[in-house]
Design a protein around this motif. Structure first.
Motif, PDB file in Angstrom:
ATOM      1  N   ILE A  57      53.027  -6.332 131.723  1.00  0.00           N
ATOM      2  CA  ILE A  57      53.989  -5.782 130.757  1.00  0.00           C
ATOM      3  C   ILE A  57      55.355  -6.422 130.949  1.00  0.00           C
ATOM      4  O   ILE A  57      56.008  -6.838 129.980  1.00  0.00           O
ATOM      5  CB  ILE A  57      54.066  -4.255 130.899  1.00  0.00           C
ATOM      6  CG1 ILE A  57      52.741  -3.599 130.496  1.00  0.00           C
ATOM      7  CG2 ILE A  57      55.217  -3.700 130.055  1.00  0.00           C
ATOM      8  CD1 ILE A  57      52.665  -2.113 130.787  1.00  0.00           C
ATOM      9  N   GLN A  58      55.805  -6.513 132.189  1.00  0.00           N
ATOM     10  CA  GLN A  58      57.135  -7.070 132.438  1.00  0.00           C
ATOM     11  C   GLN A  58      57.193  -8.542 132.062  1.00  0.00           C
ATOM     12  O   GLN A  58      58.202  -9.014 131.508  1.00  0.00           O
ATOM     13  CB  GLN A  58      57.533  -6.863 133.901  1.00  0.00           C
ATOM     14  CG  GLN A  58      59.017  -7.083 134.160  1.00  0.00           C
ATOM     15  CD  GLN A  58      59.878  -6.065 133.423  1.00  0.00           C
ATOM     16  OE1 GLN A  58      59.735  -4.854 133.609  1.00  0.00           O
ATOM     17  NE2 GLN A  58      60.782  -6.555 132.572  1.00  0.00           N
ATOM     18  N   ALA A  59      56.133  -9.262 132.324  1.00  0.00           N
ATOM     19  CA  ALA A  59      56.107 -10.679 131.952  1.00  0.00           C
ATOM     20  C   ALA A  59      56.212 -10.843 130.438  1.00  0.00           C
ATOM     21  O   ALA A  59      56.916 -11.744 129.939  1.00  0.00           O
ATOM     22  CB  ALA A  59      54.829 -11.336 132.468  1.00  0.00           C
ATOM     23  N   ALA A  60      55.510  -9.983 129.697  1.00  0.00           N
ATOM     24  CA  ALA A  60      55.587 -10.048 128.239  1.00  0.00           C
ATOM     25  C   ALA A  60      57.007  -9.740 127.762  1.00  0.00           C
ATOM     26  O   ALA A  60      57.554 -10.442 126.896  1.00  0.00           O
ATOM     27  CB  ALA A  60      54.591  -9.075 127.628  1.00  0.00           C
ATOM     28  N   LEU A  61      57.620  -8.695 128.329  1.00  0.00           N
ATOM     29  CA  LEU A  61      58.988  -8.347 127.953  1.00  0.00           C
ATOM     30  C   LEU A  61      59.962  -9.471 128.290  1.00  0.00           C
ATOM     31  O   LEU A  61      60.846  -9.808 127.494  1.00  0.00           O
ATOM     32  CB  LEU A  61      59.420  -7.064 128.677  1.00  0.00           C
ATOM     33  CG  LEU A  61      59.000  -5.751 128.022  1.00  0.00           C
ATOM     34  CD1 LEU A  61      59.152  -4.594 128.990  1.00  0.00           C
ATOM     35  CD2 LEU A  61      59.831  -5.506 126.756  1.00  0.00           C
ATOM     36  N   ASP A  62      59.797 -10.056 129.454  1.00  0.00           N
ATOM     37  CA  ASP A  62      60.713 -11.108 129.885  1.00  0.00           C
ATOM     38  C   ASP A  62      60.546 -12.392 129.070  1.00  0.00           C
ATOM     39  O   ASP A  62      61.449 -13.237 129.041  1.00  0.00           O
ATOM     40  CB  ASP A  62      60.516 -11.404 131.372  1.00  0.00           C
ATOM     41  CG  ASP A  62      60.930 -10.253 132.267  1.00  0.00           C
ATOM     42  OD1 ASP A  62      61.635  -9.333 131.780  1.00  0.00           O
ATOM     43  OD2 ASP A  62      60.528 -10.245 133.454  1.00  0.00           O
ATOM     44  N   SER A  63      59.419 -12.519 128.397  1.00  0.00           N
ATOM     45  CA  SER A  63      59.153 -13.749 127.643  1.00  0.00           C
ATOM     46  C   SER A  63      59.782 -13.755 126.256  1.00  0.00           C
ATOM     47  O   SER A  63      59.877 -14.815 125.634  1.00  0.00           O
ATOM     48  CB  SER A  63      57.642 -13.969 127.510  1.00  0.00           C
ATOM     49  OG  SER A  63      57.076 -13.088 126.542  1.00  0.00           O
ATOM     50  N   ILE A  64      60.176 -12.586 125.768  1.00  0.00           N
ATOM     51  CA  ILE A  64      60.694 -12.520 124.398  1.00  0.00           C
ATOM     52  C   ILE A  64      62.222 -12.505 124.393  1.00  0.00           C
ATOM     53  O   ILE A  64      62.864 -12.286 125.414  1.00  0.00           O
ATOM     54  CB  ILE A  64      60.154 -11.305 123.623  1.00  0.00           C
ATOM     55  CG1 ILE A  64      60.645  -9.988 124.241  1.00  0.00           C
ATOM     56  CG2 ILE A  64      58.639 -11.358 123.523  1.00  0.00           C
ATOM     57  CD1 ILE A  64      60.390  -8.764 123.371  1.00  0.00           C
TER      58      ILE A  64
END
Length: 355
Positions: A57-64
């Motif tokens: 989840i955090q990786a997805a958030l950090d990617s946007i």
């Protein structure tokens, strides 16, 4: 009040527009999918793959970037950890996020950030705080369902930076050990509804919050065996920056069954209008107003339960400018000590000991 109703409706239409489509619909900029093994993708780029649901989840958030959207389609557990959302990001929790308690922290946090949106979220478990906020501006919460087994649902911090222009649509909290929703330090709050069931303390607790407009607060078994309430104003809630208590907190309706108190105003709070109440069988006071200023309950019913009470502690100035219009049956109404400019309009069979 027609102007209030119109402005609240306008605000809520704007608030809910982001949540009209189904969770995860369209083309989110990033997604989290899987079960047991989780994959986070930003478009066609994989940004995480592995067994750590929170890390995905955090990786997805950090990617946007600002203005972009993450849809968490997978369900899983983040354990005693924290998901952090930064400015301008849209977070959709379409699966069920299970959480555990991290002392003093939220399972999901937004700190010193603007324009964050959480249109959808379903959470289970026993967090310290389910969602924790401070220093936000233009925060928008949509359809938030917290089916908890302890902890506190939504918390705006007391000792950190203030918040401005917070909007919530449909907040539903069950099983919290503490409050369903607790606010501190908000200027500009709009809530459609807070629905609380079997929570340990308040349904909605407003503190140092001004310019607030709330549609419905509905709680069953909130704060049983305590002095907490379905709706509580405390710690100078509604006190404006100039020290005045001009009306700036508007509540459309409060429904309360069982639990502790129905409505409780305390510790130099005020500037509030409650349009309608439906209170029954509260274990403590149905209504308690204690050291509050410019508070109006404009209609509704109290059936059984604890008394309707106006009281005062010696360390604060007495109640002042109180208007109560109620039908009270099966319980008593008492004012002691006499307040300043108390205005009663009562019906029903409840015994009365008022000034």
């Amino acid at each position: 009040m027609a102007q209030f109703a119109l402005s609240l409706l306008t605000a809520l239409v704007a608030l809910t527009s982001v949540a009209q489509a189904q969770c995860g619909s369209g083309s989110p900029h990033a997604t989290v999918t899987g079960s047991g093994t989780f994959t986070a993708n930003r478009g066609s780029t994989r940004v995480y793959s592995g067994s750590d649901y929170r890390a995905a989840i955090q990786a997805a958030l950090d990617s946007i970037s600002t203005g972009q959207r993450v849809a968490v389609m997978a369900s899983g557990s983040i354990g005693a950890n924290t998901i952090t959302i930064t400015s301008g990001k849209i977070f959709e929790g379409c699966g069920t996020i299970n959480v555990a308690s991290r002392s003093g922290r939220g399972a999901i946090e937004v700190t010193n950030a603007n324009d964050v949106q959480i249109p959808y979220l379903t959470m289970t478990g026993s967090p310290y705080f389910g969602l924790r906020f401070s220093g936000t501006r233009n925060l928008s919460l949509g359809k938030i369902t917290l089916n908890l087994s302890g902890g506190l649902g939504i918390r705006f911090d007391r000792d950190r930076a203030a918040n401005y222009n917070v909007k919530m649509d449909d907040i539903r909290v069950t099983g919290a050990g503490s409050h369903a929703v607790e606010t501190w330090n908000i200027d500009g709050l709009t809530i459609n509804q807070v629905i609380a069931r079997n929570v340990g303390e308040c349904g909605l607790l407003l503190q140092k919050t001004t310019n607030a407009r709330v549609g419905l607060v509905d709680a069953n078994n909130a704060g049983a065996g305590t002095g907490y309430a379905t709706l509580r104003f405390a710690n100078e809630n509604g006190r404006l920056s100039n020290g005045r208590y001009d009306t700036n907190v508007y509540i459309d309706k409060v429904v309360s069954r069982g639990g502790g108190r129905g409505i409780f105003c305390v510790s130099q709070s005020g500037g509030a209008v409650i349009n309608n109440v439906d209170l029954a069988n509260n274990g403590n006071n149905a209504v308690l107003i204690e050291n509050c200023y410019n508070v109006s309950i404009r209609g509704g019913t109290v059936n059984g339960g604890g008394e309707v009470r106006l009281a005062a502690r010696s360390e604060f100035p007495n109640n002042r400018d109180i208007w109560i219009t109620l039908r009270v049956d099966g319980t008593s109404v008492r004012e002691s000590p006499c307040g300043e400019n108390t205005n009663w309009s009562l019906s029903g069979n409840g015994a009365r000991n008022i000034c």
